[in-house]
Structure formats: structure tokens, C-alpha cells
Design a protein around this motif. Structure first.
Motif, mmCIF file in Angstrom:
data_model
loop_
_atom_site.group_PDB
_atom_site.id
_atom_site.type_symbol
_atom_site.label_atom_id
_atom_site.label_comp_id
_atom_site.label_asym_id
_atom_site.label_seq_id
_atom_site.Cartn_x
_atom_site.Cartn_y
_atom_site.Cartn_z
ATOM 1 N N TYR A 26 0.744 -1.109 -0.014
ATOM 2 C CA TYR A 26 0.099 -0.201 0.005
ATOM 3 C C TYR A 26 0.764 1.346 -0.209
ATOM 4 N N ALA A 27 2.068 1.177 0.575
ATOM 5 C CA ALA A 27 2.957 2.483 0.488
ATOM 6 C C ALA A 27 3.518 2.368 -0.811
ATOM 7 N N THR A 28 3.726 1.508 -1.636
ATOM 8 C CA THR A 28 4.365 1.313 -2.874
ATOM 9 C C THR A 28 3.424 1.931 -4.214
ATOM 10 N N HIS A 29 2.124 1.448 -3.918
ATOM 11 C CA HIS A 29 1.275 1.552 -5.094
ATOM 12 C C HIS A 29 0.154 2.478 -4.738
ATOM 13 N N THR A 30 0.565 3.699 -4.041
ATOM 14 C CA THR A 30 -0.485 4.760 -3.713
ATOM 15 C C THR A 30 -1.023 5.371 -4.672
ATOM 16 N N THR A 31 -0.287 6.030 -5.644
ATOM 17 C CA THR A 31 -0.897 6.548 -6.890
ATOM 18 C C THR A 31 -1.573 5.718 -7.927
ATOM 19 N N SER A 32 -0.739 4.684 -8.094
ATOM 20 C CA SER A 32 -1.774 3.416 -8.882
ATOM 21 C C SER A 32 -2.771 3.062 -8.259
ATOM 22 N N GLY A 33 -2.700 2.733 -7.314
ATOM 23 C CA GLY A 33 -4.175 2.457 -6.475
ATOM 24 C C GLY A 33 -5.228 3.271 -6.614
ATOM 25 N N TYR A 34 -4.930 4.681 -6.736
ATOM 26 C CA TYR A 34 -6.055 5.840 -6.747
ATOM 27 C C TYR A 34 -6.618 5.357 -8.361
ATOM 28 N N VAL A 35 -5.740 5.362 -9.567
ATOM 29 C CA VAL A 35 -6.009 5.116 -10.564
ATOM 30 C C VAL A 35 -6.996 3.897 -10.709
ATOM 31 N N TYR A 36 -6.416 2.656 -10.102
ATOM 32 C CA TYR A 36 -7.314 1.439 -10.134
ATOM 33 C C TYR A 36 -8.610 1.731 -9.701
ATOM 34 N N GLN A 37 -8.588 2.361 -8.493
ATOM 35 C CA GLN A 37 -9.976 2.873 -8.091
ATOM 36 C C GLN A 37 -10.952 3.407 -9.045
ATOM 37 N N PHE A 38 -10.458 4.480 -9.407
ATOM 38 C CA PHE A 38 -11.147 4.870 -10.651
ATOM 39 C C PHE A 38 -11.704 4.116 -12.100
ATOM 40 N N MET A 39 -10.782 3.383 -12.385
ATOM 41 C CA MET A 39 -11.034 2.472 -13.549
ATOM 42 C C MET A 39 -12.093 1.411 -13.044
ATOM 43 N N ALA A 40 -11.779 0.885 -12.114
ATOM 44 C CA ALA A 40 -12.662 -0.540 -11.637
ATOM 45 C C ALA A 40 -14.124 0.171 -11.210
ATOM 46 N N GLY A 41 -14.014 1.218 -10.679
ATOM 47 C CA GLY A 41 -15.577 1.951 -10.394
ATOM 48 C C GLY A 41 -16.175 2.003 -11.634
ATOM 49 N N LEU A 42 -15.685 2.821 -12.954
ATOM 50 C CA LEU A 42 -16.329 2.775 -13.816
ATOM 51 C C LEU A 42 -16.583 1.392 -14.573
ATOM 52 N N ALA A 43 -15.676 0.734 -14.560
ATOM 53 C CA ALA A 43 -16.047 -0.686 -15.055
ATOM 54 C C ALA A 43 -17.523 -1.441 -14.378
ATOM 55 N N LEU A 44 -17.338 -1.254 -13.113
ATOM 56 C CA LEU A 44 -18.652 -1.911 -12.278
ATOM 57 C C LEU A 44 -19.938 -1.196 -12.479
ATOM 58 N N LEU A 45 -19.863 0.201 -12.787
ATOM 59 C CA LEU A 45 -20.981 0.926 -13.143
ATOM 60 C C LEU A 45 -21.362 0.756 -14.531
ATOM 61 N N ALA A 46 -20.398 0.301 -15.349
ATOM 62 C CA ALA A 46 -20.663 -0.127 -16.724
ATOM 63 C C ALA A 46 -21.504 -1.308 -16.807
#
Length: 244
Positions: free
Chosen positions: A45-65
Motif C-alpha cells: 500500500y505504501a508503494t502503489h498509492t498513486t496507481s491504487g487511486y487510478v485503479y479505484q477510478f477505472m474499476a469503479g467505471l467498469a462496475l458502473l458499466a
């Protein structure tokens, strides 16, 4: 006669869902499995902070679709299997499945904050294990969604016969994903392929259903039977008079 709007964009939403979620594989590696060491969890979680936020956004869009497509499928199934409770069961279970996953995504930001606070590392480890177990539990609403939706498909309504078979495979995978919940310390630990594989299979079922629905809509078969139409349960007075 009023021309009905095209249902193709709604039918294609499930295709977008899987494509976007597959793209997240290049953004973030798998979350540490249940039982990982505190150091592994904190480092992740310390290493993938920024990429984790990008993942959140993309996965959220995928689930809404995916949820968007389920709304289309519900409307169509209401017409194709009138009187059956399965369409609303599919939509309710799918809503629970998507909502539970979206809420879980929000925990990533909290975990990233805890990773930067040494005194919170113990809590982070405990919550990370709980997060993985909760994600595995999400296979239950996914199983109901797939089972109800697959049972609604009819070849006469334009759904390919193999789609129901694919649904049964995806349903079996959701049942298999529940095994680590019973024995979390066993050889099949939550958080590995047995947890994330069934999740992607659920999205694969949505993807293939969406692909079949899009082809059906583009063929013009749906234009004579608009997806917004409700089953006609009207009983004419003349019929009642004849029955009397």
C-alpha cells in the motif's frame, strides 16, 4: 408510430465493463492475499498509492458499466419472461455485487494513509485480511446474479444457447470462490486466483451477454420490440364477458 431510441449503447455497456477492468491489470498488481505478513501488506500500500487511486477510478467505471448493462438486461428480460421474478432477482443481486465492490474500492485510500503511519500498521494488516475475505464473500451475490440471468435467456428471444452454459460455468466458479471463506487458512487462501478468477468470470459472462445483446440490437430485431416496453397484462372487458 413513434420511433424508439436505439438500445445498442445500453446493450454494449457490458463490453466496456470488461475491457476497462482488464486494463487495470497493467495498473495495479494483485492485493496481498489473506495471511500475508505485515511487512508485505504495508509495502504494497505504501508503494502503489498513486496507481491504487487510478485503479479505484477505472474499476469503479467498469462496475458502473456492468450495472448499466444489467439494467438493460432487466428491462429486456421483463418482456421476454413476463411474470417471472428472476429479472428483478438478477438486478437486485447485481446491484449488491457492484455496490459491495465499489465500497470496497474506497478502502484503498484509507489503507494507503495507514501505510504511512507506523502505529497503524497492525490495524492495516488486520483490515487488509478482512478486505480480502469480504471480496471473496462477494461471490454470493455474483452467483445469484449469474444464475437468475442465465435462466432468463431464451434462444427464441435471440440469446445464443451457449450463453446459458457459460453462465453455469461462471456460477460454479462463484461457488468455488466461497471455499476459502470456510477454510481461510487452507491451501486455497482468499486473495489469490480462486478469489479474483471468479470475479473476472462474472464479468466475462456480462461481457458475452452484452456482446450477444449488442449484435441482436444492431440486427434490428429489437426495433419491433422496444426494450422499454412492459409486459401487457391487460384483460379486455369482452374476454371477461365471454368467460361469464
Amino acid at each position: 408510430m413513434i420511433k424508439q431510441p436505439s438500445q445498442t449503447p445500453h446493450a454494449a455497456a457490458g463490453i466496456v465493463s470488461l475491457v476497462v477492468l482488464l486494463a487495470t491489470l497493467a495498473v495495479l498488481p494483485p492485493i496481498p492475499a489473506f495471511g500475508s505478513s505485515e511487512n508485505e501488506v504495508v509495502t504494497f500500500y505504501a508503494t502503489h498509492t498513486t496507481s491504487g487511486y487510478v485503479y479505484q477510478f477505472m474499476a469503479g467505471l467498469a462496475l458502473l458499466a456492468a450495472l448499466w448493462f444489467l439494467g438493460y438486461a432487466y428491462t429486456r428480460f421483463r418482456r421476454e419472461v413476463p411474470g417471472s421474478p428472476l429479472p428483478v432477482i438478477m438486478l437486485a443481486a447485481g446491484t449488491a455485487w457492484a455496490t459491495f465492490a465499489i465500497v470496497s474500492l474506497g478502502l484503498f485510500q484509507i489503507f494507503s494513509v495507514w501505510a504511512a503511519e507506523p502505529e497503524a500498521h497492525g490495524i492495516l494488516k488486520a483490515f487488509s485480511d478482512a478486505y480480502v475475505l469480504a471480496f471473496a464473500f462477494n461471490s454470493f451475490p455474483a452467483a445469484v446474479m449469474i444464475g437468475a440471468g442465465s435462466w432468463c435467456t431464451r434462444s427464441a428471444a435471440g440469446w445464443p444457447g451457449w450463453l446459458k452454459k457459460l453462465g453455469m460455468v461462471a456460477l460454479a466458479a462463484q461457488v468455488l470462490a466461497s471455499v476459502p471463506l470456510i477454510v481461510p487458512d487452507g491451501a486455497l487462501k482468499p486473495g489469490g486466483l480462486i478469489t479474483y478468477g471468479p470475479f473476472f468470470l462474472a464479468l466475462l459472462w456480462i461481457f458475452m451477454s452484452s456482446l450477444a445483446a449488442t449484435r441482436w440490437e444492431r440486427s434490428g430485431a429489437g426495433s419491433n420490440s422496444p426494450a422499454g416496453a412492459e409486459p401487457n397484462h391487460e384483460v379486455r372487458p369482452t374476454v371477461l364477458a365471454q368467460e361469464r
